[in-house]
Design a protein around this motif. Structure first.
Motif, mmCIF file in Angstrom:
data_model
loop_
_atom_site.group_PDB
_atom_site.id
_atom_site.type_symbol
_atom_site.label_atom_id
_atom_site.label_comp_id
_atom_site.label_asym_id
_atom_site.label_seq_id
_atom_site.Cartn_x
_atom_site.Cartn_y
_atom_site.Cartn_z
ATOM 1 N N MET A 61 0.824 -1.047 0.123
ATOM 2 C CA MET A 61 -0.070 -0.195 0.043
ATOM 3 C C MET A 61 1.141 1.346 0.120
ATOM 4 O O MET A 61 0.431 2.456 0.016
ATOM 5 C CB MET A 61 -1.064 0.021 1.289
ATOM 6 C CG MET A 61 -1.855 -1.002 1.290
ATOM 7 S SD MET A 61 -2.844 -1.217 -0.104
ATOM 8 C CE MET A 61 -3.981 0.255 -0.085
ATOM 9 N N GLU A 62 2.183 1.000 -0.016
ATOM 10 C CA GLU A 62 2.941 2.079 0.047
ATOM 11 C C GLU A 62 2.937 3.095 1.262
ATOM 12 O O GLU A 62 2.688 4.354 1.255
ATOM 13 C CB GLU A 62 3.132 2.902 -1.280
ATOM 14 C CG GLU A 62 3.273 2.110 -2.617
ATOM 15 C CD GLU A 62 3.410 3.036 -3.740
ATOM 16 O OE1 GLU A 62 2.914 4.172 -3.727
ATOM 17 O OE2 GLU A 62 3.896 2.418 -4.984
ATOM 18 N N SER A 63 2.597 2.281 2.615
ATOM 19 C CA SER A 63 2.258 3.027 3.611
ATOM 20 C C SER A 63 3.261 2.487 4.567
ATOM 21 O O SER A 63 3.778 1.710 4.544
ATOM 22 C CB SER A 63 0.826 2.504 4.015
ATOM 23 O OG SER A 63 -0.105 2.902 3.255
ATOM 24 N N ALA A 64 3.656 3.710 5.310
ATOM 25 C CA ALA A 64 4.543 3.389 6.626
ATOM 26 C C ALA A 64 3.963 2.317 7.712
ATOM 27 O O ALA A 64 2.891 2.134 7.763
ATOM 28 C CB ALA A 64 4.987 4.361 7.309
ATOM 29 N N VAL A 65 5.022 1.548 8.135
ATOM 30 C CA VAL A 65 4.460 0.722 9.376
ATOM 31 C C VAL A 65 4.134 1.501 10.632
ATOM 32 O O VAL A 65 4.866 2.247 11.028
ATOM 33 C CB VAL A 65 5.553 -0.533 9.499
ATOM 34 C CG1 VAL A 65 5.412 -1.091 10.787
ATOM 35 C CG2 VAL A 65 5.694 -1.257 8.451
ATOM 36 N N PRO A 66 3.052 1.320 11.312
ATOM 37 C CA PRO A 66 2.701 1.982 12.253
ATOM 38 C C PRO A 66 3.402 1.821 13.378
ATOM 39 O O PRO A 66 4.017 0.694 13.652
ATOM 40 C CB PRO A 66 1.042 1.854 12.660
ATOM 41 C CG PRO A 66 1.161 0.456 11.855
ATOM 42 C CD PRO A 66 2.029 0.168 10.807
ATOM 43 N N GLU A 67 3.731 2.899 14.404
ATOM 44 C CA GLU A 67 4.539 2.766 15.469
ATOM 45 C C GLU A 67 3.539 2.077 16.719
ATOM 46 O O GLU A 67 3.989 1.609 17.739
ATOM 47 C CB GLU A 67 5.161 4.050 16.070
ATOM 48 C CG GLU A 67 6.101 4.433 15.053
ATOM 49 C CD GLU A 67 6.712 5.668 15.401
ATOM 50 O OE1 GLU A 67 6.248 6.228 16.529
ATOM 51 O OE2 GLU A 67 7.501 6.374 14.510
ATOM 52 N N GLU A 68 2.446 2.331 16.511
ATOM 53 C CA GLU A 68 1.366 1.521 17.538
ATOM 54 C C GLU A 68 0.050 1.134 16.690
ATOM 55 O O GLU A 68 -0.072 1.447 15.688
ATOM 56 C CB GLU A 68 1.098 2.411 18.609
ATOM 57 C CG GLU A 68 0.235 3.742 18.340
ATOM 58 C CD GLU A 68 -0.059 4.715 19.599
ATOM 59 O OE1 GLU A 68 -0.994 5.580 19.457
ATOM 60 O OE2 GLU A 68 0.578 4.442 20.502
ATOM 61 N N PRO A 69 -0.651 0.137 17.104
ATOM 62 C CA PRO A 69 -1.774 -0.358 16.433
ATOM 63 C C PRO A 69 -2.663 0.647 15.919
ATOM 64 O O PRO A 69 -2.973 1.693 16.587
ATOM 65 C CB PRO A 69 -2.532 -1.057 17.294
ATOM 66 C CG PRO A 69 -1.478 -1.616 18.438
ATOM 67 C CD PRO A 69 -0.636 -0.421 18.655
ATOM 68 N N MET A 70 -3.127 0.786 14.494
ATOM 69 C CA MET A 70 -3.741 1.661 13.821
ATOM 70 C C MET A 70 -5.230 0.972 13.781
ATOM 71 O O MET A 70 -5.532 -0.055 13.347
ATOM 72 C CB MET A 70 -3.489 1.778 12.589
ATOM 73 C CG MET A 70 -4.048 3.101 11.919
ATOM 74 S SD MET A 70 -3.032 3.434 10.244
ATOM 75 C CE MET A 70 -4.376 2.371 9.426
#
Ligand code: MG
Length: 223
Positions: free
Chosen positions: A31-40
């Motif tokens: 999805m060309e999205s960053a890995v989140p730092e906490e659950p989204m």
């Protein structure tokens, strides 16, 4: 839609359908999205739920509805600020589900900074298979989840690849929301998401959990 869930007496309409975005690195990458730092977290309305054997509808507002196969956990008892250690005691059952997503509407929402509710919340956008009692399910961090479209394998992942595992998700969600019996958590999708089309048959599996099979129809259109 009322659900029959082993370990919960009587049919229940989930009060909350919580969903986790970008919980597998390979899907975040596609999805060309960053890995989140906490659950989204986002939510779907319970009116989006539909069971195995049903028909899912591509709404007239969208031209690009995607499948996302996910392991779903069902909460069995009330809890707030649940520790990671106690989290699995609150999961009464598991099922395989589909987080159907109007990708075109979601893309526009992302660009505008708007919520995802419309893209994720249409009727029938939360198909869910039959539930299996958690005590009878092996290690929830080692379940193979698959999605077939017209018998062609499109998604194949293992829950061990989740960025945030189920205890972390339950604990995190419970810091925000009181979790109640019947609440569902769609735990995120592995890579391989793609469009569904009118006439498709979608079959989702998760090892020993009951299969989920739905067919796709159009709504307000000729196709
Ligand atoms: Mg999803």
């Amino acid at each position: 839609m009322k659900l029959e869930i082993p370990g919960i007496s009587g049919p229940v309409t989930p009060g909350k359908v919580l969903c986790i975005g970008r919980n597998y690195a390979a899907h975040a990458a596609e999805m060309e999205s960053a890995v989140p730092e906490e659950p989204m977290i986002f939510l779907k309305p319970s009116s989006a739920l539909t069971g195995s054997g049903s028909v899912v509808a591509i709404p007239s507002r969208s031209r690009d509805v995607h499948h996302e196969v996910e392991l779903v956990c069902c909460i069995g008892k009330n809890g707030k600020n649940i520790s990671r250690e106690a989290a699995l005691d609150h999961v009464v059952a598991y099922a395989v589900g589909l987080d159907l997503t109007a990708r075109d509407i979601q893309g526009e929402a992302k660009r505008k900074g708007h919520p995802w509710s419309v893209s994720k919340g249409f009727d029938t956008f939360a198909p869910i298979g039959g539930f299996k009692e958690s005590a009878l399910v092996g290690d929830p961090s080692d379940i193979n989840i698959k999605l077939y479209v017209n018998d062609e394998l499109r998604q194949y992942g293992n829950t061990g690849s989740m960025i945030f595992d189920i205890p972390t998700l339950v604990s995190f969600c419970s810091e925000i929301f009181t979790l109640e019996p019947g609440d569902l958590i769609y735990t995120g999708t592995p890579e391989g998401v793609g469009p569904i089309r009118v006439g498709d048959t979608l079959r989702a599996t998760a090892d020993e959990l009951p299969e989920l099979v739905v067919t796709v129809s159009g709504q307000d259109r000729d196709e």
